[in-house]
Design a protein around this motif. Structure first.
Motif, mmCIF file in Angstrom:
data_model
loop_
_atom_site.group_PDB
_atom_site.id
_atom_site.type_symbol
_atom_site.label_atom_id
_atom_site.label_comp_id
_atom_site.label_asym_id
_atom_site.label_seq_id
_atom_site.Cartn_x
_atom_site.Cartn_y
_atom_site.Cartn_z
ATOM 1 N N PHE A 116 -27.150 1.950 3.430
ATOM 2 C CA PHE A 116 -26.309 0.876 2.546
ATOM 3 C C PHE A 116 -27.412 0.188 1.680
ATOM 4 C CE2 PHE A 116 -23.343 2.296 5.483
ATOM 5 C CZ PHE A 116 -22.133 2.363 4.612
ATOM 6 N N GLU A 121 -25.076 -4.037 -1.205
ATOM 7 C CA GLU A 121 -24.182 -3.906 0.040
ATOM 8 C C GLU A 121 -24.573 -4.633 1.220
ATOM 9 O OE1 GLU A 121 -22.710 0.743 -1.096
ATOM 10 O OE2 GLU A 121 -24.950 0.488 -0.511
ATOM 11 N N VAL A 122 -25.628 -4.800 1.494
ATOM 12 C CA VAL A 122 -25.812 -5.471 2.723
ATOM 13 C C VAL A 122 -26.979 -6.472 2.333
ATOM 14 C CG1 VAL A 122 -27.571 -3.749 3.349
ATOM 15 C CG2 VAL A 122 -26.522 -5.145 5.054
ATOM 16 N N LEU A 256 -22.269 -7.537 4.989
ATOM 17 C CA LEU A 256 -21.813 -6.373 4.393
ATOM 18 C C LEU A 256 -20.911 -6.816 3.398
ATOM 19 C CD1 LEU A 256 -21.093 -3.853 7.421
ATOM 20 C CD2 LEU A 256 -22.734 -3.856 5.493
ATOM 21 N N GLU A 259 -16.576 -3.819 0.386
ATOM 22 C CA GLU A 259 -16.567 -2.378 0.335
ATOM 23 C C GLU A 259 -17.511 -1.376 1.103
ATOM 24 O OE1 GLU A 259 -17.369 -4.785 -2.152
ATOM 25 O OE2 GLU A 259 -15.510 -4.886 -3.273
ATOM 26 N N ALA A 260 -18.882 -1.886 1.389
ATOM 27 C CA ALA A 260 -19.610 -1.243 2.412
ATOM 28 C C ALA A 260 -19.128 -1.329 3.607
ATOM 29 C CB ALA A 260 -20.907 -1.968 2.399
ATOM 30 N N GLU A 263 -16.370 1.471 3.967
ATOM 31 C CA GLU A 263 -16.995 2.682 3.859
ATOM 32 C C GLU A 263 -17.409 3.028 5.365
ATOM 33 O OE1 GLU A 263 -19.276 3.555 0.445
ATOM 34 O OE2 GLU A 263 -20.328 5.317 1.330
#
Ligand SMILES: [Zn+2]
Length: 559
Positions: A116, A121-122, A256, A259-260, A263
């Protein structure tokens, strides 16, 4: 004629005596008998502290030096005593600035892995005062809302040993519903946020349980801010330099994107929405995900020395003078902007030159009483509030006087500058018996108390009193009332919105020509009566049943 003359001279004598003692009787009973707050003197201090010369009062700058000098000079002039038991007027606070550079978050499940992306994303950072911090093949656990709340019989972790693991948790309080589907305001606060909902709580709980890492899933609505706000946490952040250099904290803390997280959980064969629904039920227990996480952060560091300023008025009762009531206000603000045209100085007149000035005036008023309160009064001006409540955190971690002997804290962060109100707003109304003192004093002023109109934003957890609350000390946080005398019902919201839009944390937070501190003076008198009465009371004020800090206080008092 003689009789008249005699009467008159006695009257003149009385006038002279009362002027010398600020009209206060030896032991004021009603709020009206307390000394008046001097509006001109408050305004003078606000002008001084928020002048361009003070450069926006950033910790570690010339602005700090001038501020500390001014506060100490005022306390001395008022005849107060140095508040530090070592005989000084300050408590040294070491701060460290950390600028993190994180790698991506690599998640492995068996032979497969997924990285990620950092920032997008993070978001990852570390409180460790060290050039680098890391989690390495740490087992991932979904821990619901990351909450242990004994008063609600709530434990998201269950029997699982969290040490060395990395937690994925949800933002805000568990939204527990009643059978009819509406929010249950008896479990957590319903719409109002409790401390369990704040991200700071979740990181602290993770550290307490020995987690190696923790990531909060960001969702804009329950968080109350967009992902770019948490991305901003990846810039330089200030922190305290604790004796363990914050090594007791998880190595990596972060966020996070939703979306991340969706997933990541899918990789573990889990459905985000289903887990989220499950986490809002009391039966939820942490779920090991059968995956590992690896991530590193390198950090640039710089240290800054700053000061809390503290004065005291020793209590008049030999048996009670080693017990305390504290007034707090943060003296710091944001300093000078590095970019932009024109005026770049964040003067912080309202935030919080005003609160600092009012606490100074209250200190003078306390000193003017012929008999000080039975217990000792502390006037604590803390640093680095704007950097994350750090000065007050330092005091709460390393108190100069025992917190179990501290009856209450009253914190002022911004005073009313728009004239008299028939009410006082209490952020966190209902939290403790301090409300009763406030209500009694307000009633004597023919005023009422108003609850915080935006309780869902969790303002109670966002100023300095809160660091005392976390240690169990009952904490009171007043705000400007909403009913302005002689003004329309919309006036309050209109002025608030103007301030938030135009001036909040900007160079135009300056003293305005239309400022009217008569309402602040009323509030000051009310808050003074409160502190005085708490300091003279037969018993310690308590948190209300169901409050999240009650158990901590009971334990601290050995009950
Ligand atoms: Zn403030």
């Amino acid at each position: 004629m003689m009789a008249y003359m005699l009467k008159r001279s006695v009257f003149m004598l009385f006038l002279a005596a009362s002027a010398a003692c600020s009209q206060a009787p030896a032991e004021p009973q009603t709020v009206a008998e307390f000394p008046d707050m001097n509006v001109d003197r408050i305004m003078g201090d606000i002008r001084k502290l928020s002048s361009d010369e003070f450069e926006g009062r950033l910790p570690g700058t010339k602005g700090e030096q001038l501020t500390v000098e001014h506060l100490v000079a005022q306390f001395k002039q008022a005849g107060l005593e140095p508040g530090n038991p070592n005989g000084s007027w300050t408590q040294k606070v070491s701060l460290v600035g950390l600028t993190p550079q994180p790698t991506g978050l690599v998640v492995k499940k068996g032979g497969t892995s997924r990285e990620f992306k950092p920032h997008a994303e993070v978001v990852g950072f570390s409180k460790h005062v060290a050039p680098a911090a890391r989690i390495e093949n740490s087992e991932l656990v979904f821990a619901g809302y990351g909450v242990q709340a004994p008063e609600f019989n709530w434990n998201d972790f269950g029997p699982l040993d969290i040490r060395g693991k990395t937690l994925i948790v949800l933002v805000n309080d568990p939204p527990v519903t009643k059978p009819d589907g509406t929010l249950d305001d008896k479990t957590f606060g319903g719409k109002a946020m409790t401390y369990y909902g704040r991200w700071t709580y979740k990181y602290e709980k993770a550290a307490e349980l020995g987690a190696a890492g923790i990531f909060i899933v960001h969702e804009a609505e329950p968080a109350g801010y967009a992902f770019n706000v948490v991305q901003g946490m990846g810039a330089e952040r200030f922190d305290l330099v604790t004796p363990d250099k914050n090594m007791g904290r998880s190595a990596i803390e972060g966020w996070l994107s939703v979306e991340a997280a969706t997933e990541l959980l899918k990789m573990a064969g889990q459905d985000y929405q289903k887990l989220k629904a499950l986490a809002a039920t009391p039966d939820f227990k942490a779920i090991p995900l059968g995956m590992t996480a690896t991530m590193g952060v390198t950090q640039k560091m710089r240290t800054i020395e700053s000061d809390n300023v503290i004065a005291k008025l020793t209590g008049s009762d030999p048996a009670l003078k080693n017990e305390y009531v504290v007034y707090t206000a943060h003296w710091d603000h944001l300093g000078v902007r590095t970019t932009g045209d024109g005026d770049r100085i964040n003067n912080g007149a309202l935030d919080n030159a005003s609160g600092t000035a009012l606490v100074l005036e209250m200190a003078r008023a306390f000193k003017s009483l012929r008999t000080p309160p039975k217990r000792t009064m502390l006037f604590l001006m803390v640093t680095a509030e704007e950097q994350g409540l750090l000065g007050s955190q330092y005091y709460a971690e390393f108190p100069l006087y025992p917190l179990e002997k501290t009856l209450a804290v009253i914190n002022i962060d911004g005073v009313n500058q728009w004239g008299r109100t028939s009410d006082l707003t209490v952020v966190g109304l209902g939290a403790s018996e301090l409300d009763d003192y406030a209500r009694t004093a307000a009633t004597e002023q023919q005023r009422t108390l108003t609850p915080d109109p935006e309780a869902e934003k969790g303002f109670y957890y966002r100023s300095d009193h809160f660091n005392f609350a976390k240690k169990g000390v009952p904490a009171f946080y007043p705000d400007t009332g909403v009913h302005f005398v002689g003004k329309s019902a919309e006036y309050s919201q209109q002025k608030r919105d103007e301030y938030t839009k135009n001036d909040y944390h900007g160079p135009t937070d300056e003293v305005k020509p239309d400022w009217d501190l008569t309402g602040a003076a009323d509030d000051g008198k009310l808050l003074m009566a409160m502190g005085y009465r708490i300091a003279n009371a037969a018993k310690y004020p308590e948190w209300r049943a169901g409050n999240e800090f009650r158990a901590i206080r009971e334990k601290a008092l050995g009950r």
